[in-house]
Design a protein around this motif. Structure first.
Motif, PDB file in Angstrom:
ATOM      1  N   MET A  38      -6.568 -10.181  10.631  1.00 45.85           N
ATOM      2  CA  MET A  38      -6.440 -11.171   9.544  1.00 45.85           C
ATOM      3  C   MET A  38      -5.607 -10.611   8.399  1.00 45.85           C
ATOM      4  N   LYS A  39      -4.743 -11.443   7.850  1.00 44.97           N
ATOM      5  CA  LYS A  39      -3.886 -11.003   6.745  1.00 44.97           C
ATOM      6  C   LYS A  39      -4.474 -11.487   5.416  1.00 44.97           C
ATOM      7  N   TYR A  40      -4.382 -10.642   4.390  1.00 47.06           N
ATOM      8  CA  TYR A  40      -4.852 -11.004   3.052  1.00 47.06           C
ATOM      9  C   TYR A  40      -3.916 -12.050   2.461  1.00 47.06           C
ATOM     10  N   LYS A  41      -4.487 -13.208   2.085  1.00 53.60           N
ATOM     11  CA  LYS A  41      -3.663 -14.285   1.508  1.00 53.60           C
ATOM     12  C   LYS A  41      -3.939 -14.412   0.018  1.00 53.60           C
ATOM     13  N   LYS A  42      -2.957 -14.929  -0.718  1.00 53.88           N
ATOM     14  CA  LYS A  42      -3.117 -14.983  -2.184  1.00 53.88           C
ATOM     15  C   LYS A  42      -3.482 -16.362  -2.724  1.00 53.88           C
ATOM     16  N   TYR A  43      -3.419 -17.370  -1.924  1.00 54.09           N
ATOM     17  CA  TYR A  43      -3.870 -18.715  -2.299  1.00 54.09           C
ATOM     18  C   TYR A  43      -3.275 -19.209  -3.625  1.00 54.09           C
TER      19      TYR A  43
ATOM     20  N   LYS B 235       1.851  -4.612  -2.263  1.00 52.56           N
ATOM     21  CA  LYS B 235       2.188  -4.813  -0.862  1.00 52.56           C
ATOM     22  C   LYS B 235       1.171  -4.117   0.043  1.00 52.56           C
ATOM     23  N   ASN B 236       0.599  -4.823   0.898  1.00 50.36           N
ATOM     24  CA  ASN B 236      -0.278  -4.310   1.948  1.00 50.36           C
ATOM     25  C   ASN B 236      -1.679  -3.854   1.519  1.00 50.36           C
ATOM     26  N   ILE B 237      -1.952  -3.718   0.201  1.00 46.20           N
ATOM     27  CA  ILE B 237      -3.269  -3.177  -0.168  1.00 46.20           C
ATOM     28  C   ILE B 237      -4.385  -4.172   0.200  1.00 46.20           C
ATOM     29  N   GLY B 238      -4.086  -5.459   0.105  1.00 46.44           N
ATOM     30  CA  GLY B 238      -5.068  -6.474   0.503  1.00 46.44           C
ATOM     31  C   GLY B 238      -5.405  -6.346   1.983  1.00 46.44           C
ATOM     32  N   ASN B 239      -4.384  -6.092   2.799  1.00 51.16           N
ATOM     33  CA  ASN B 239      -4.631  -5.940   4.245  1.00 51.16           C
ATOM     34  C   ASN B 239      -5.444  -4.675   4.528  1.00 51.16           C
ATOM     35  N   LEU B 240      -5.130  -3.602   3.805  1.00 53.49           N
ATOM     36  CA  LEU B 240      -5.890  -2.361   3.998  1.00 53.49           C
ATOM     37  C   LEU B 240      -7.351  -2.585   3.573  1.00 53.49           C
ATOM     38  N   PHE B 241      -7.533  -3.320   2.492  1.00 54.61           N
ATOM     39  CA  PHE B 241      -8.882  -3.649   2.023  1.00 54.61           C
ATOM     40  C   PHE B 241      -9.635  -4.444   3.095  1.00 54.61           C
ATOM     41  N   LEU B 242      -8.978  -5.467   3.656  1.00 53.51           N
ATOM     42  CA  LEU B 242      -9.651  -6.276   4.681  1.00 53.51           C
ATOM     43  C   LEU B 242     -10.001  -5.449   5.918  1.00 53.51           C
ATOM     44  N   ASN B 243      -9.178  -4.458   6.195  1.00 54.45           N
ATOM     45  CA  ASN B 243      -9.483  -3.577   7.340  1.00 54.45           C
ATOM     46  C   ASN B 243     -10.758  -2.779   7.115  1.00 54.45           C
ATOM     47  N   ILE B 244     -10.967  -2.353   5.865  1.00 54.11           N
ATOM     48  CA  ILE B 244     -12.209  -1.619   5.541  1.00 54.11           C
ATOM     49  C   ILE B 244     -13.403  -2.551   5.782  1.00 54.11           C
ATOM     50  N   ILE B 245     -13.277  -3.780   5.302  1.00 50.74           N
ATOM     51  CA  ILE B 245     -14.380  -4.747   5.453  1.00 50.74           C
ATOM     52  C   ILE B 245     -14.617  -5.021   6.948  1.00 50.74           C
ATOM     53  N   LYS B 246     -13.513  -5.174   7.663  1.00 49.36           N
ATOM     54  CA  LYS B 246     -13.621  -5.477   9.094  1.00 49.36           C
ATOM     55  C   LYS B 246     -14.388  -4.371   9.838  1.00 49.36           C
TER      56      LYS B 246
ATOM     57  N   HIS C  19      -9.870 -14.730 -10.032  1.00 56.08           N
ATOM     58  CA  HIS C  19      -9.468 -16.058  -9.525  1.00 56.08           C
ATOM     59  C   HIS C  19     -10.116 -16.391  -8.176  1.00 56.08           C
ATOM     60  N   GLY C  20     -10.855 -15.439  -7.603  1.00 61.85           N
ATOM     61  CA  GLY C  20     -11.560 -15.724  -6.350  1.00 61.85           C
ATOM     62  C   GLY C  20     -10.746 -15.470  -5.088  1.00 61.85           C
ATOM     63  N   VAL C  21      -9.614 -14.789  -5.232  1.00 60.70           N
ATOM     64  CA  VAL C  21      -8.745 -14.575  -4.064  1.00 60.70           C
ATOM     65  C   VAL C  21      -9.402 -13.630  -3.043  1.00 60.70           C
ATOM     66  N   THR C  22      -9.941 -12.532  -3.551  1.00 60.90           N
ATOM     67  CA  THR C  22     -10.628 -11.612  -2.632  1.00 60.90           C
ATOM     68  C   THR C  22     -11.868 -12.290  -2.045  1.00 60.90           C
ATOM     69  N   ALA C  23     -12.561 -13.047  -2.881  1.00 65.77           N
ATOM     70  CA  ALA C  23     -13.748 -13.789  -2.415  1.00 65.77           C
ATOM     71  C   ALA C  23     -13.391 -14.664  -1.217  1.00 65.77           C
ATOM     72  N   ARG C  24     -12.312 -15.406  -1.339  1.00 67.87           N
ATOM     73  CA  ARG C  24     -11.924 -16.329  -0.257  1.00 67.87           C
ATOM     74  C   ARG C  24     -11.549 -15.544   1.012  1.00 67.87           C
TER      75      ARG C  24
ATOM     76  N   VAL D 205     -10.190   6.271  -0.309  1.00 65.09           N
ATOM     77  CA  VAL D 205      -9.516   5.562   0.782  1.00 65.09           C
ATOM     78  C   VAL D 205      -8.232   4.940   0.230  1.00 65.09           C
ATOM     79  N   HIS D 206      -7.140   5.173   0.914  1.00 66.20           N
ATOM     80  CA  HIS D 206      -5.812   4.662   0.507  1.00 66.20           C
ATOM     81  C   HIS D 206      -5.501   4.995  -0.961  1.00 66.20           C
ATOM     82  N   GLU D 207      -5.972   6.131  -1.426  1.00 67.84           N
ATOM     83  CA  GLU D 207      -5.750   6.655  -2.792  1.00 67.84           C
ATOM     84  C   GLU D 207      -6.325   5.769  -3.887  1.00 67.84           C
ATOM     85  N   ARG D 208      -6.852   4.646  -3.517  1.00 69.77           N
ATOM     86  CA  ARG D 208      -7.217   3.635  -4.518  1.00 69.77           C
ATOM     87  C   ARG D 208      -8.721   3.345  -4.606  1.00 69.77           C
ATOM     88  N   PHE D 209      -9.388   3.381  -3.454  1.00 73.49           N
ATOM     89  CA  PHE D 209     -10.800   2.997  -3.430  1.00 73.49           C
ATOM     90  C   PHE D 209     -11.696   4.231  -3.284  1.00 73.49           C
ATOM     91  N   ALA D 210     -12.860   4.196  -3.931  1.00 76.36           N
ATOM     92  CA  ALA D 210     -13.889   5.217  -3.685  1.00 76.36           C
ATOM     93  C   ALA D 210     -14.961   4.544  -2.850  1.00 76.36           C
TER      94      ALA D 210
END
Ligand SMILES: C[S@@+](CC[C@H](N)C(=O)[O-])C[C@H]1O[C@@H](n2cnc3c(N)ncnc32)[C@H](O)[C@@H]1O
Length: 208
Positions: A1-6, A15-26, A40-45, A198-203
């Protein structure tokens, strides 16, 4: 699944950080997700779409945000609410007739998952300890960025999360908000829980 911005703003915009984030969740495959700092609820969606894909109707999402436009929270490093793209400004002002940074607009963006979501308006420093949050197995901390707020969000999360759950903190490497990093380090030392960057950004705290 690709991270969308709605057609909205999100802190996972690079670029790509949303996809990397979704991979962690997955990988963690949560069924009960708490996000602190909805904006704005983008990550929520995106998270709801992913949980729906994996669990059908059997998931829930809870989001907390102050949704406050005043200057009272300037220490929290809240992102700018204005769009650079005038088409987006027009769309929300004249077509949606909504402020995208509001509980009503986020509810609208998540209306497809009405039965699975709960949005709470408030400051986590004041309300977190009062909220009944059962069986949460993933918490994404991306609310206020002041040291005190992140420390409180971590402490409260640690109390409520299912002990095999995951706490993911955003903005470990955000130079404008060094309190985030300090709070993570202090929390980890005081509670004796390890984290990985993770990815230099998340703890990421894996509690199991
Ligand atoms: C970086 S944004 C969240 C972005 C969102 N998670 C995303 O992925 O698009 C931070 C949010 O935290 C909220 N916030 C700031 N201080 C807060 C506090 N003390 N309690 C609850 N929410 C807070 C702000 O209103 C803002 O919407």
């Amino acid at each position: 699944m690709k991270y969308k911005k709605y057609f909205r703003k999100t802190s996972l915009k690079q670029k790509n950080i949303g996809n990397l984030f979704l991979n962690i969740i997955k990988q963690k495959n949560p069924k009960s997700f708490l996000e602190i700092g909805v904006f704005h609820g983008v990550t929520a969606r995106n998270v709801c779409e992913l949980m729906f894909k994996n669990h059908g109707d059997n998931f829930n999402y809870i989001g907390i945000d102050i949704f406050d436009e005043s200057n009272n929270y300037k220490n929290e490093v809240v992102p700018s609410k204005t769009f650079n793209n005038p088409i987006k400004t027009f769309y929300f002002k004249y077509i949606k007739k909504q402020n995208p940074y509001s509980l009503i607009a986020v509810e609208d963006l998540l209306s497809k998952f009405k039965k699975n979501i709960k949005l709470i308006e408030g400051d986590t420093n004041k309300i977190f300890h009062n909220i009944d949050l059962k069986n949460i197995d993933f918490i994404f901390i991306d609310g206020g960025h002041d040291y005190k707020t992140v420390k409180n969000d971590l402490e409260q999360s640690y109390k409520i999360i299912n002990k095999t759950g995951t706490i993911l903190c955003d903005d470990w490497n955000l130079s404008q908000a060094l309190g985030v990093r300090e709070a993570i380090i202090d929390f980890s030392r005081e509670r004796n829980v390890n984290y990985e960057i993770v990815h230099e950004r998340f703890a990421q705290f894996n509690l199991s």
